[in-house]
Write a protein that holds these residues in place. Structure first.
Motif, short mmCIF file in Angstrom:
data_model
loop_
_atom_site.label_atom_id
_atom_site.label_comp_id
_atom_site.label_asym_id
_atom_site.label_seq_id
_atom_site.Cartn_x
_atom_site.Cartn_y
_atom_site.Cartn_z
N UNK A 166 -40.00 -11.71 13.37
CA UNK A 166 -40.47 -12.94 13.56
C UNK A 166 -41.47 -12.73 14.23
N UNK A 167 -42.02 -13.82 15.02
CA UNK A 167 -43.34 -13.94 15.77
C UNK A 167 -42.93 -13.64 17.21
N UNK A 168 -43.80 -12.97 17.99
CA UNK A 168 -43.25 -12.43 19.22
C UNK A 168 -44.69 -12.13 20.10
N UNK A 169 -44.26 -12.15 21.42
CA UNK A 169 -45.37 -11.71 22.36
C UNK A 169 -44.58 -10.74 23.12
N UNK A 170 -45.32 -9.94 23.58
CA UNK A 170 -44.79 -8.83 24.44
C UNK A 170 -45.35 -8.50 25.79
N UNK A 171 -44.29 -8.25 26.70
CA UNK A 171 -45.03 -7.94 28.21
C UNK A 171 -45.14 -6.38 28.02
N UNK A 172 -46.30 -5.77 28.09
CA UNK A 172 -46.32 -4.35 28.14
C UNK A 172 -46.57 -3.61 29.16
N UNK A 173 -45.83 -2.38 29.50
CA UNK A 173 -46.40 -1.69 30.66
C UNK A 173 -46.22 -0.24 30.41
N UNK A 174 -47.26 0.57 30.93
CA UNK A 174 -47.23 1.87 30.50
C UNK A 174 -46.57 2.89 31.74
N UNK A 175 -45.78 3.71 31.35
CA UNK A 175 -45.07 4.58 32.42
C UNK A 175 -45.55 5.97 32.41
N UNK A 176 -45.32 6.45 33.53
CA UNK A 176 -45.70 7.87 33.85
C UNK A 176 -45.02 8.77 34.15
N UNK A 177 -45.05 10.15 34.10
CA UNK A 177 -44.39 11.13 34.62
C UNK A 177 -44.69 11.39 35.92
N UNK A 178 -43.93 12.19 36.60
CA UNK A 178 -44.42 12.66 38.11
C UNK A 178 -45.84 13.22 38.45
N UNK A 179 -46.20 13.78 37.19
CA UNK A 179 -47.54 14.52 36.81
C UNK A 179 -48.74 13.64 36.68
N UNK A 180 -48.38 12.11 36.62
CA UNK A 180 -49.26 11.31 36.10
C UNK A 180 -49.70 11.27 34.64
N UNK A 181 -48.71 11.95 33.80
CA UNK A 181 -48.88 11.97 32.32
C UNK A 181 -48.46 10.93 31.79
N UNK A 182 -48.85 10.11 30.72
CA UNK A 182 -48.32 8.90 29.90
C UNK A 182 -47.22 9.48 29.25
N UNK A 183 -46.03 8.97 29.67
CA UNK A 183 -44.61 9.16 29.11
C UNK A 183 -44.51 8.13 27.99
N UNK A 184 -44.50 7.09 28.11
CA UNK A 184 -44.15 5.91 27.10
C UNK A 184 -44.84 4.54 27.43
#
Length: 326
Positions: A166-184
């Protein structure tokens, strides 16, 4: 009648017509200001309420994402976090966590658990990441990785042959590890069907509030609302309306989130469009009202004043006749 009586009749008739004309001009000027203020106020109110609705989506989504961020130790823990918080907001179709390639080595390149409400009262967990759906190349994933902050995605159509297409719009947010690396990159999906129904509910609530409907001035308030994306694409609109913006100035205003008013024909109906940006979004909201409904006060008051002027002239005529006969 004598010539003198005719002079009196003509002079008083001119005075009556001048007073009537000036009265109509004064009323018209005040009514134009009232109409612009009233409908611009509705545009601001509907825009603020729709923005508030999306703001509540953001708040509940952040609660879900915070829980996921605490449970990045194993794939199962991340999925459990999505599942445990999925009932926070029933208006959200689903929550996902799109992990960077090989974040969990046992899950390989694509690991995107998606917890979504099904057609019943429950929810389903799906793994939607794959070579066919390489989310790492999706605009929302790339943007989240680059700007490192939350945002609303561009509208899109998702199709996988299941009931979540279907047609969507998404609220998106990056999450990081304790080391500051992008997790997901996490997301909360809302459907355009839900957004349309929410917009209709907000418009109807504004239409019947005492502050707006107290003084109708013979109008029926046949307005409706539409939402435009920054490129002028109409995202939300009543099912029986088709709105296309071709005016270059209006398209520029929509792109930059500016307010404005324009008269245009929509589905063969001359209409007035009151538009303006929605705060914190790349969208604009427009209130559209038929000009025939907006002009009812001018028409009825004009007819009323013309009848009063005619009655006044007739009265003066009979007075002059009586004076002449005396």
């Amino acid at each position: 009648m004598k010539r003198q009586s005719w002079y009196i009749l003509m002079s008083l008739s001119i005075v009556i017509l001048l007073v009537t004309s000036l009265s109509y001009m004064a009323f018209s000027a005040a009514m134009r200001v009232e109409t612009q203020g009233r409908y611009s106020g509705v545009q601001n109110s509907v825009s603020a309420q729709l923005g508030g609705t999306l703001g509540r989506i953001e708040m509940s989504a952040n609660n879900v994402f915070n829980e996921v961020e605490k449970r990045l130790s194993t794939p199962e823990a991340a999925i459990n976090a999505l599942e445990s918080e999925s009932d926070l907001n029933p208006d959200v179709r689903g929550y996902f966590a799109a992990f960077v390639p090989n974040f969990f080595p046992e899950k390989g390149t694509w690991f995107e658990p998606y917890v979504h409400h099904n057609d019943t009262s429950g929810y389903t967990v799906s793994q939607v990441g794959s070579a066919r759906h390489d989310y790492t190349k999706s605009p929302w994933f790339i943007r989240a990785r680059n700007i490192k902050m939350a945002f609303w995605s561009d509208p899109y159509f998702y199709y996988d042959g299941t009931n979540i297409s279907g047609h969507y719009c998404t609220y998106v947010k990056p999450l990081y590890t304790l080391d500051g690396e992008l997790a997901c990159v996490c997301g909360a999906d809302i459907t355009f069907e839900w957004l349309n129904s929410e917009l209709e509910r907000i418009v109807n609530r504004c239409r019947y509030t005492p502050q707006f409907s107290r003084f109708k001035f013979m109008r029926d308030f046949e307005f409706y609302a539409v939402v435009f994306y920054k490129d002028g694409t109409c995202l939300l609109h009543p099912s029986d309306k088709s709105i296309t913006i071709k005016n270059e100035k209006v398209l520029k205003d929509i792109e930059e989130g500016r307010t404005g008013i324009i008269d245009m024909e929509i589905d063969g109906v001359p209409s007035r469009v009151f538009y303006g940006g929605i705060e914190n979004l790349e969208w604009s909201l427009a209130i559209i009202a038929p000009i025939s409904d907006l002009n009812k006060p001018f028409l009825y008051v004009g007819i009323g004043l013309a009848l009063l002027a005619l009655i006044g002239i007739i009265i003066v005529y009979f007075i002059c006749r009586r004076i002449n006969n005396a």
